[in-house]
Every structure is written in C-alpha cells, then in structure tokens.
Design a protein around this motif. Structure first.
Motif, PDB file in Angstrom:
ATOM      1  N   ARG A 163     -10.556  49.126  20.721  1.00 41.99           N
ATOM      2  CA  ARG A 163     -11.415  48.163  20.000  1.00 41.99           C
ATOM      3  C   ARG A 163     -10.736  47.652  18.739  1.00 41.99           C
ATOM      4  O   ARG A 163     -10.821  46.453  18.411  1.00 41.99           O
ATOM      5  CB  ARG A 163     -12.749  48.814  19.664  1.00 41.99           C
ATOM      6  N   ASP A 164     -10.044  48.551  18.033  1.00 42.43           N
ATOM      7  CA  ASP A 164      -9.298  48.110  16.845  1.00 42.43           C
ATOM      8  C   ASP A 164      -8.214  47.116  17.237  1.00 42.43           C
ATOM      9  O   ASP A 164      -7.989  46.111  16.551  1.00 42.43           O
ATOM     10  CB  ASP A 164      -8.680  49.318  16.140  1.00 42.43           C
ATOM     11  N   LEU A 165      -7.532  47.438  18.354  1.00 39.39           N
ATOM     12  CA  LEU A 165      -6.478  46.532  18.841  1.00 39.39           C
ATOM     13  C   LEU A 165      -7.080  45.171  19.189  1.00 39.39           C
ATOM     14  O   LEU A 165      -6.523  44.127  18.839  1.00 39.39           O
ATOM     15  CB  LEU A 165      -5.808  47.168  20.069  1.00 39.39           C
ATOM     16  N   ARG A 166      -8.219  45.194  19.870  1.00 41.08           N
ATOM     17  CA  ARG A 166      -8.856  43.944  20.286  1.00 41.08           C
ATOM     18  C   ARG A 166      -9.304  43.111  19.086  1.00 41.08           C
ATOM     19  O   ARG A 166      -9.159  41.877  19.080  1.00 41.08           O
ATOM     20  CB  ARG A 166     -10.050  44.281  21.184  1.00 41.08           C
ATOM     21  N   ASP A 167      -9.781  43.774  18.062  1.00 39.55           N
ATOM     22  CA  ASP A 167     -10.236  43.047  16.869  1.00 39.55           C
ATOM     23  C   ASP A 167      -9.056  42.401  16.134  1.00 39.55           C
ATOM     24  O   ASP A 167      -9.179  41.289  15.610  1.00 39.55           O
ATOM     25  CB  ASP A 167     -10.979  43.992  15.932  1.00 39.55           C
ATOM     26  N   ASP A 168      -7.909  43.101  16.094  1.00 33.47           N
ATOM     27  CA  ASP A 168      -6.741  42.554  15.395  1.00 33.47           C
ATOM     28  C   ASP A 168      -6.053  41.453  16.204  1.00 33.47           C
ATOM     29  O   ASP A 168      -5.370  40.582  15.638  1.00 33.47           O
ATOM     30  CB  ASP A 168      -5.729  43.667  15.115  1.00 33.47           C
ATOM     31  N   ALA A 169      -6.195  41.520  17.553  1.00 30.94           N
ATOM     32  CA  ALA A 169      -5.441  40.600  18.410  1.00 30.94           C
ATOM     33  C   ALA A 169      -5.866  39.155  18.255  1.00 30.94           C
ATOM     34  O   ALA A 169      -5.107  38.235  18.589  1.00 30.94           O
ATOM     35  CB  ALA A 169      -5.580  41.035  19.873  1.00 30.94           C
ATOM     36  N   ILE A 170      -7.047  38.908  17.756  1.00 24.21           N
ATOM     37  CA  ILE A 170      -7.532  37.526  17.670  1.00 24.21           C
ATOM     38  C   ILE A 170      -6.847  36.739  16.554  1.00 24.21           C
ATOM     39  O   ILE A 170      -6.862  35.513  16.551  1.00 24.21           O
ATOM     40  CB  ILE A 170      -9.059  37.494  17.454  1.00 24.21           C
ATOM     41  N   TYR A 171      -6.209  37.436  15.620  1.00 29.99           N
ATOM     42  CA  TYR A 171      -5.558  36.751  14.496  1.00 29.99           C
ATOM     43  C   TYR A 171      -4.191  36.220  14.920  1.00 29.99           C
ATOM     44  O   TYR A 171      -3.460  36.865  15.678  1.00 29.99           O
ATOM     45  CB  TYR A 171      -5.411  37.700  13.309  1.00 29.99           C
ATOM     46  N   SER A 172      -3.838  35.096  14.408  1.00 33.31           N
ATOM     47  CA  SER A 172      -2.553  34.484  14.722  1.00 33.31           C
ATOM     48  C   SER A 172      -1.420  35.298  14.091  1.00 33.31           C
ATOM     49  O   SER A 172      -1.602  35.936  13.049  1.00 33.31           O
ATOM     50  CB  SER A 172      -2.507  33.039  14.204  1.00 33.31           C
ATOM     51  N   PRO A 173      -0.225  35.286  14.714  1.00 34.58           N
ATOM     52  CA  PRO A 173       0.908  36.028  14.148  1.00 34.58           C
ATOM     53  C   PRO A 173       1.355  35.428  12.826  1.00 34.58           C
ATOM     54  O   PRO A 173       1.254  34.210  12.607  1.00 34.58           O
ATOM     55  CB  PRO A 173       1.985  35.886  15.222  1.00 34.58           C
ATOM     56  N   SER A 174       1.848  36.278  11.946  1.00 34.81           N
ATOM     57  CA  SER A 174       2.253  35.817  10.613  1.00 34.81           C
ATOM     58  C   SER A 174       3.753  35.609  10.489  1.00 34.81           C
ATOM     59  O   SER A 174       4.196  34.832   9.638  1.00 34.81           O
ATOM     60  CB  SER A 174       1.794  36.840   9.563  1.00 34.81           C
TER      61      SER A 174
END
Length: 537
Positions: A104-115
């Motif tokens: 779930r943590d991975l899924r929540d972070d995955a929505i952000y664009s790469p920096s």
C-alpha cells in the motif's frame, strides 16, 4: 574494500549478459522501437541474470544517450541508478517486505511523477513471497499504472505467482546458462583478475554452478582466495572438499566389475580425506545419467555430458554397464541421498549404498533382477559372455598342515558317480529352431536366455522323450525353471517332434554326487568340522 567477483562483474549492458540472447534481444528491440510494456515478469532459476537485466532495463528506459537499446552507463541518469542514489528506481525485496501495508505504501508513492529521471521503476525481487493480500493490493496499480510507471517483477517460483498478476505482465523466461557460456565468462573474469585458471577447472566450476553464473563466480572467488598458483580441477576439488571426477569414474569402474573390496577401499580413502558424501553420490548419479545418455545416443550424447568424467572414460564405462544396471544405480543412489537428512550415520548409509551397487544379487526386487538380466542380455549381444568355472566342494583351511588333517574316506577323492542318463538324441538343428520359436512368445529380458548362440545361458538337448535345458549357472536355472516357461518349451518341442515330451532344467556347473558318497562326506564333515568345510555350489 574488496568486492565479491559476482558484484564486480555484474553485467552493465544487455550485450554483457551471458546465455540469455533471446531475452536481451527482445528487450533491446522494444527499447529501440519505444514499445515497452508497463509490467515485466522475469522467471528462472537463481543466478541466471534476472535482477541484472531488471537493473539494465531500468537504466535503459531512463538513459539520456541509449546505444542500440543498451544504456550508455555514462550519463547522469545511468550513474545515479548505478550508485543507488536515484530515488525513482527502487529495488524491493519481497521476502522482507511482503505485507499488505508495504505494498500500500508502494502504491501510494507510485502515483507521483519521477523527480530525477523519465520513468519511475519498481524492481520487486522474489515477488512470489508476497502475501495474498499484498498481491491483491498490487493488482490494481499493475493493471492500470500511470504513464510514468514501470514494474519489473522477478521470481524463481513462477507457480506461486497468482494468475491475475501473470496475465498483466510480459513474461520472460531465463534459461539455465550453458556450461560453455559459464566457462567462457569465468576465463574472462580470471584473465582480468590475474587468476591462473585451467580449462578443466573452469569446466568443473561451470558444471557445479548448475546453470547459475552467480554461483560460478562465487565458487571461483572462494577457490582463488584459498589457493595460490594455478587453479586446476584437482585444486578445485580440494578447496571445496568434494570427490574429483577421476574418483567418480574410478568408483563407477569398480561398480561395473562388481569389485566390492576396491570400491569400499576407495570410499574409505575419500572419506578419510574429508570428501563430502553427498557430493560423491551426486557425482555417481550424474555419471550414471551420462552413461545412459551415451547408450541411448552414442554420437549426439557426447555434447550432452555433464563433465563428471572425461568423454573417453565415459564412453568406456558405457560399454561395460547395461541400461538396466544404470537405472538401478541411479535409483539406489537417490534413495540413499533422500535418507541422509534423517540418518544418524551417513557414512554407514553410503557404505551400504556402495555395497548394494556392487552386488545386485543382494537384492531380489524387480529392479535388481532386471539389472542382472539386462547385463546377461548385453553380454550375449556383444558375445562377451564368460562362464565361471565350478567351485570345488571340499576345501582345506590354509593354516592347517596336510599331515595334521585326518584321513579322508578311501573313495573321497574318487570322481562322483553319475546317474545313468539316456543318450543324447538331439536331431540336427533342433535347438536352433526350437529356441527361435520360444523367443517369439517370450518378452525381454527372459527371451535373451534362449539365444541360438553357442555361449547362450541355455542350451537344449533331447534325451529320449525329455528336453533337457542345460543352464550355465544356478541363477539361469532359477529364471528358466518356471511352470509357464517349461510348459511353453514342452508345447513347442512336441509340435516339432510330433509326440509329447517332458522338460527339465539343470545347472551344468553343478557336479552330480552319488547319494551314498554324499552321505559319507557329510558324516565326515560333521565329525571334523574344525578342519574341513563342505561347500555346496
């Protein structure tokens, strides 16, 4: 700080990956055509390049200056990924992050664009270790990921990955790397590390790696650090504490000749030298497999050998052991090794295994009998059939002088009186025709006893109205003297002679003894059992 060889020489481009051309070429083509999938699943045994290809793919999709599908390894993105400082390329070990909360943590972070780079890449190693709830949490984002997201899953146990995940990934199967490719890579690494690696030693390490490049490099690292000078096959075996290939071939030779004494003596030397028992039996099993391959495909089989023994040695052994014996050898070895985990004395188990391999007559199970029969059949086919001379019935102990022995009965040394037998009335060609008719209704291996050759285990003669099956030894009598076989012989012989006949089987090597004289010998033996032994064939 010293770096392990498998880490130091990890492939940096797809072209560096050994033995996986089908996978690497497809990935390079997709990169050049910009036809990448959003999720990949890499499967295969350990050490075959799954994680290495995942890292190369992560670099290639973000490389600022790709070279024919390969990353350049020089741009800012490639260097950041190699150093582990790129926060947009994450490698996750599912064995230690297998809970639903981790996913779930991975899924929540995955929505952000790469920096830092173009695509955010998640490499999930040993993905089969995720729990069912974690898989369910991962399913939705793999099914409909954002444009900037790439998943690369890797596993050694494909059957544990849910079908719902499999259907949403492009699957690439990594094959076991061939021994030739592993040996070539080891020579490349040895050259750059100033390690004097013999060709035979490279082949030994390649065989022991069982298709895994990482295992091969780890073994090379271990042996190079433990030994100075040239690394030969024997030094490899000494460093790793296992029996050498020459010893496995030598042991198999003793087994082929049923030489129990020499086989146990060799085993004792290997055990005293600290050789691993499992490794020794494993090499014997591998050699048995090689010999079966050679017997099945004599020419093409040479390219399929495991390398436990040299090609010349394996070819020679294949001519001495029948297929039935090899199947029995593999079965006995596998049964012994399976019991090692619960055994209180592995040495005793291994010694019993060697003893059983050398003496198939100790077992009366179907597989042991089949091994003995196929050996006889092969001897008949090749003409290499040897009839042992009959043993003497009376033997004197060597430690008792002749003048200390009590006198034997007056007629003890006289030749035994034979019972009167009808004259041999066998017509010309009778047995040749009869044996051919018998063989048509018998199945191997029993049919092999009735070969028309002069050295066959069974030879039939006609004495009056009785067909006598003269057998070369007691084992042949045991296999032939059965109602169904005797009835078959009687029926076929009666059809040829035109009148009913009787059939009996005898052992040619069993010298007949007159009943009265045998009684005298037995009485004499009971009275002087301390100096004379009566032995029966």
């Amino acid at each position: 700080m010293y770096q392990a060889l498998y880490r130091k020489y990890r492939p940096q481009t797809f072209d560096d990956v050994s033995g996986q051309q089908a996978v690497t070429q497809t990935l390079k083509t997709q990169l050049m055509k910009n036809q990448l999938s959003h999720a990949y699943l890499f499967t295969g045994s350990r050490g075959t390049g799954k994680t290495s290809c995942a890292k190369i793919l992560a670099k290639a999709v973000n490389c600022l200056n790709p070279q024919d599908g390969n990353p350049c390894n020089c741009c800012e993105a490639c260097r950041a990924i190699d150093s582990g400082s790129c926060m947009d390329v994450l490698e996750i070990d599912a064995a230690s992050n297998n809970g639903v909360d981790n996913v779930r943590d991975l899924r929540d972070d995955a929505i952000y664009s790469p920096s830092q780079v173009k695509k955010r890449v998640y490499i999930i190693d040993e993905v089969h270790m995720l729990s069912i709830s974690a898989f369910n949490a991962l399913l939705k984002i793999i099914e409909e990921p954002p444009e900037h997201l790439l998943f690369i899953l890797a596993t050694t146990e494909l059957h544990k990955v849910p079908a719902t995940i499999l259907s949403r990934c492009q699957r690439f199967s990594f094959r076991r790397i061939s021994q030739e490719d592993i040996a070539a890579r080891l020579q490349y690494v040895a050259y750059h590390e100033n390690i004097d690696l013999d060709d035979s030693a490279a082949r030994v390490l390649a065989r022991m790696a069982d298709g895994g490049m990482r295992d091969a490099l780890s073994l090379l690292d271990q042996c190079a650090s433990a030994s100075s000078g040239e690394l030969t096959a024997e030094r490899i075996y000494a460093c790793l504490g296992i029996a050498g290939e020459q010893k496995a071939g030598e042991m198999m030779g003793y087994i082929a000749h049923h030489d129990t004494g020499k086989a146990l003596s060799l085993f004792n030397r290997l055990y005293a030298d600290g050789k691993d028992l499992s490794a020794l039996l494993d090499e014997l099993a591998c050699l048995s497999r090689d010999l079966l391959v050679l017997k099945t495909a004599p020419d093409a089989g040479l390219a399929m050998l495991s390398g436990v023994a040299s090609d010349q040695e394996a070819t020679g052994l294949a001519k001495e052991i029948s297929s039935g014996e090899l199947m029995r050898i593999m079965s006995v070895i596998q049964e012994t090794m399976a019991g090692f985990t619960r055994s209180s004395s592995r040495r005793v188990d291994a010694e019993l295994c060697i003893l059983t391999l050398c003496q198939p007559e100790l077992s009366l199970d179907a597989q042991s009998l089949n091994a003995r029969l196929t050996r006889l059949e092969e001897q008949l086919r090749t003409g290499d059939f040897v009839v042992a001379a009959p043993r003497q019935k009376i033997s004197r102990p060597e430690d008792v002088a002749d003048d200390e022995l009590p006198p034997l009965p007056d007629d003890a040394d006289a030749p035994p009186e034979e019972d009167p037998q009808p004259a041999d009335t066998t017509p010309m060609g009778f047995w040749t025709d009869l044996s051919a008719a018998i063989r048509q209704e018998l199945k191997p291996p029993v049919s092999g006893f009735f070969a028309p050759s002069e050295n066959a285990p069974v030879r039939g003669i006609l004495r009056g109205d009785t067909v006598v099956l003269c057998c070369t030894n007691s084992f042949t009598v045991e296999m032939v003297d059965k109602p169904e076989i005797l009835q078959l012989v009687a029926r076929k012989a009666a059809a040829k002679l035109g009148h009913p006949v009787k059939v009996k089987a005898i052992d040619n090597n069993a010298a007949p003894v007159n009943n009265e004289k045998m009684g005298q010998l037995l009485s004499f033996g009971r009275a002087h059992s301390d100096v004379i032994k009566i032995k029966e064939n």
